[in-house]
Scaffold this active site. Sequence first.
Site, PDB file in Angstrom:
ATOM      1  N   TYR A  94       0.839  -1.212   0.000  1.00 52.65           N
ATOM      2  CA  TYR A  94       0.000   0.000   0.000  1.00 52.65           C
ATOM      3  C   TYR A  94       0.874   1.262   0.000  1.00 52.65           C
ATOM      4  O   TYR A  94       0.602   2.214  -0.737  1.00 52.65           O
ATOM      5  CB  TYR A  94      -0.903  -0.070   1.230  1.00 52.65           C
ATOM      6  CG  TYR A  94      -1.863   1.067   1.453  1.00 52.65           C
ATOM      7  CD1 TYR A  94      -2.928   1.320   0.581  1.00 52.65           C
ATOM      8  CD2 TYR A  94      -1.761   1.864   2.593  1.00 52.65           C
ATOM      9  CE1 TYR A  94      -3.837   2.339   0.835  1.00 52.65           C
ATOM     10  CE2 TYR A  94      -2.663   2.883   2.853  1.00 52.65           C
ATOM     11  CZ  TYR A  94      -3.696   3.118   1.973  1.00 52.65           C
ATOM     12  OH  TYR A  94      -4.594   4.129   2.227  1.00 52.65           O
ATOM     13  N   LYS A 118       0.798   4.406  -2.622  1.00 53.50           N
ATOM     14  CA  LYS A 118       0.493   5.785  -2.220  1.00 53.50           C
ATOM     15  C   LYS A 118       1.703   6.702  -2.425  1.00 53.50           C
ATOM     16  O   LYS A 118       1.550   7.900  -2.702  1.00 53.50           O
ATOM     17  CB  LYS A 118       0.006   5.815  -0.766  1.00 53.50           C
ATOM     18  CG  LYS A 118      -1.402   5.221  -0.585  1.00 53.50           C
ATOM     19  CD  LYS A 118      -2.498   6.069  -1.229  1.00 53.50           C
ATOM     20  CE  LYS A 118      -3.884   5.574  -0.859  1.00 53.50           C
ATOM     21  NZ  LYS A 118      -4.973   6.388  -1.440  1.00 53.50           N
TER      22      LYS A 118
HETATM   23  N1  LIG Z   1      -9.734   5.915   6.626  1.00 48.28           N
HETATM   24  C1  LIG Z   1      -8.452   6.136   6.859  1.00 48.28           C
HETATM   25  O1  LIG Z   1      -7.973   6.026   8.014  1.00 48.28           O
HETATM   26  C2  LIG Z   1      -7.534   6.560   5.750  1.00 48.28           C
HETATM   27  C3  LIG Z   1      -6.219   6.889   6.058  1.00 48.28           C
HETATM   28  C4  LIG Z   1      -5.353   7.297   5.042  1.00 48.28           C
HETATM   29  C5  LIG Z   1      -5.816   7.363   3.742  1.00 48.28           C
HETATM   30  N2  LIG Z   1      -7.092   7.025   3.461  1.00 48.28           N
HETATM   31  C6  LIG Z   1      -7.524   7.101   2.058  1.00 48.28           C
HETATM   32  O2  LIG Z   1      -8.784   7.741   1.983  1.00 48.28           O
HETATM   33  C7  LIG Z   1      -9.548   7.205   0.912  1.00 48.28           C
HETATM   34  C8  LIG Z   1     -10.902   6.728   1.391  1.00 48.28           C
HETATM   35  O3  LIG Z   1     -10.734   5.853   2.470  1.00 48.28           O
HETATM   36  P1  LIG Z   1     -11.975   5.324   3.337  1.00 48.28           P
HETATM   37  O4  LIG Z   1     -11.441   4.970   4.669  1.00 48.28           O
HETATM   38  O5  LIG Z   1     -13.137   6.249   3.209  1.00 48.28           O
HETATM   39  O6  LIG Z   1     -12.225   3.921   2.615  1.00 48.28           O
HETATM   40  P2  LIG Z   1     -13.455   3.280   1.855  1.00 48.28           P
HETATM   41  O7  LIG Z   1     -13.077   1.875   1.647  1.00 48.28           O
HETATM   42  O8  LIG Z   1     -14.732   3.581   2.587  1.00 48.28           O
HETATM   43  O9  LIG Z   1     -13.477   4.102   0.493  1.00 48.28           O
HETATM   44  C9  LIG Z   1     -12.970   3.632  -0.675  1.00 48.28           C
HETATM   45  C10 LIG Z   1     -14.091   3.617  -1.691  1.00 48.28           C
HETATM   46  O10 LIG Z   1     -13.531   3.229  -2.935  1.00 48.28           O
HETATM   47  C11 LIG Z   1     -14.437   2.364  -3.569  1.00 48.28           C
HETATM   48  N3  LIG Z   1     -13.765   1.534  -4.564  1.00 48.28           N
HETATM   49  C12 LIG Z   1     -12.986   0.443  -4.349  1.00 48.28           C
HETATM   50  N4  LIG Z   1     -12.600  -0.080  -5.518  1.00 48.28           N
HETATM   51  C13 LIG Z   1     -13.141   0.685  -6.503  1.00 48.28           C
HETATM   52  C14 LIG Z   1     -13.100   0.653  -7.909  1.00 48.28           C
HETATM   53  N5  LIG Z   1     -12.416  -0.313  -8.568  1.00 48.28           N
HETATM   54  N6  LIG Z   1     -13.775   1.586  -8.608  1.00 48.28           N
HETATM   55  C15 LIG Z   1     -14.472   2.550  -7.957  1.00 48.28           C
HETATM   56  N7  LIG Z   1     -14.545   2.636  -6.617  1.00 48.28           N
HETATM   57  C16 LIG Z   1     -13.887   1.722  -5.891  1.00 48.28           C
HETATM   58  C17 LIG Z   1     -15.023   1.543  -2.416  1.00 48.28           C
HETATM   59  O11 LIG Z   1     -16.233   0.890  -2.782  1.00 48.28           O
HETATM   60  C18 LIG Z   1     -15.196   2.604  -1.338  1.00 48.28           C
HETATM   61  O12 LIG Z   1     -16.468   3.200  -1.392  1.00 48.28           O
HETATM   62  C19 LIG Z   1      -8.676   6.114   0.279  1.00 48.28           C
HETATM   63  O13 LIG Z   1      -7.940   6.662  -0.797  1.00 48.28           O
HETATM   64  C20 LIG Z   1      -7.728   5.747   1.403  1.00 48.28           C
HETATM   65  O14 LIG Z   1      -6.508   5.226   0.922  1.00 48.28           O
HETATM   66  C21 LIG Z   1      -7.961   6.617   4.425  1.00 48.28           C
END
Ligand SMILES: NC(=O)c1ccc[n+]([C@@H]2O[C@H](COP(=O)([O-])OP(=O)(O)OC[C@H]3O[C@@H](n4cnc5c(N)ncnc54)[C@H](O)[C@@H]3O)[C@@H](O)[C@H]2O)c1
Length: 251
Positions: A153, A157
């Site tokens: 990952y 990123k």
């Molecule tokens: N939540 C955290 O702690 C955190 C920390 C650092 C970074 N992030 C980043 O924030 C973003 C959102 O994270 P989140 O926690 O809301 O996660 P999440 O899993 O709720 O959101 C990701 C979304 O992407 C969608 N997705 C997955 N594969 C897909 C595809 N092939 N086509 C279209 N959509 C697709 C999923 O269905 C989901 O709705 C991500 O980029 C993640 O890397 C999150």
Amino acid sequence: MVGRWENRVAVVTGGALGIGAAIVRAGAREGARVWALDVDEESGRKLAATAGDAVRFRRVDVTDEAAIARVTDEIVAESGAIDILVNCASRDSNADATTMTSEAWDALMALDLRAPWLMSRAVLPGMIARGGGAIVNIGSLHAIMTAEGAFPYGAAKAGLAGLTRSLALDMGPHGVRVNTVTPGWVLSERVAASFDGDDARRRAVEQTQPLRRMGTPDEIASVVVFVASDEASFVTGANWLVDGGLGARFA
Ligand SMILES: NC(=O)c1ccc[n+]([C@@H]2O[C@H](COP(=O)([O-])OP(=O)(O)OC[C@H]3O[C@@H](n4cnc5c(N)ncnc54)[C@H](O)[C@@H]3O)[C@@H](O)[C@H]2O)c1
């Protein structure tokens, strides 16, 4: 009051749930027409039904080049030129570097790294033609520091952060800004579910946070709104940490 995304057309990948959905709602509140693209049809439909008339949902797999072309054509035909792209769709990974298959590697990179480029490639010609636009890539602290067992990952990123820098330099002369917004621990539905009722583990995570709590999706969305708005008109190629200070911790 005039919203900061007034009359803009915005596209948010991964916009059905979690941080992406918070960005969709915030963008609509700020006056944009916002298209949420996601593979999670159930959450996307719920969002579209509750977020107001300015929000549209389409089931799109953003690793699918042809599907991206179809939906971006549809968006431009229905809403007009795309002003803002937020690349938020992603999944994390905990593979073993010694046994991970190249197919699994390619699938992760296709979503976390290649898709943000494919989406950018689809919207950039329109932005260049109009001399403006903003792309925000949702990164992760894993791009600059990582945890054991999170392979690869961090590599994906870190690549995304490099994509931001290259696009910012190459698109700057066209008036297009490209930035990364980097969340720390954010209590999205996915992260909440990952604790699986383990309150002790959740408290341990909270104790490592300088603010002694995880962030909310809305706290990421408010920074994304700012970075993509004219208020940030001199911000490009930047990495905005929204991590509650976690990245300042030594150990
Ligand atoms: N939540 C955290 O702690 C955190 C920390 C650092 C970074 N992030 C980043 O924030 C973003 C959102 O994270 P989140 O926690 O809301 O996660 P999440 O899993 O709720 O959101 C990701 C979304 O992407 C969608 N997705 C997955 N594969 C897909 C595809 N092939 N086509 C279209 N959509 C697709 C999923 O269905 C989901 O709705 C991500 O980029 C993640 O890397 C999150």
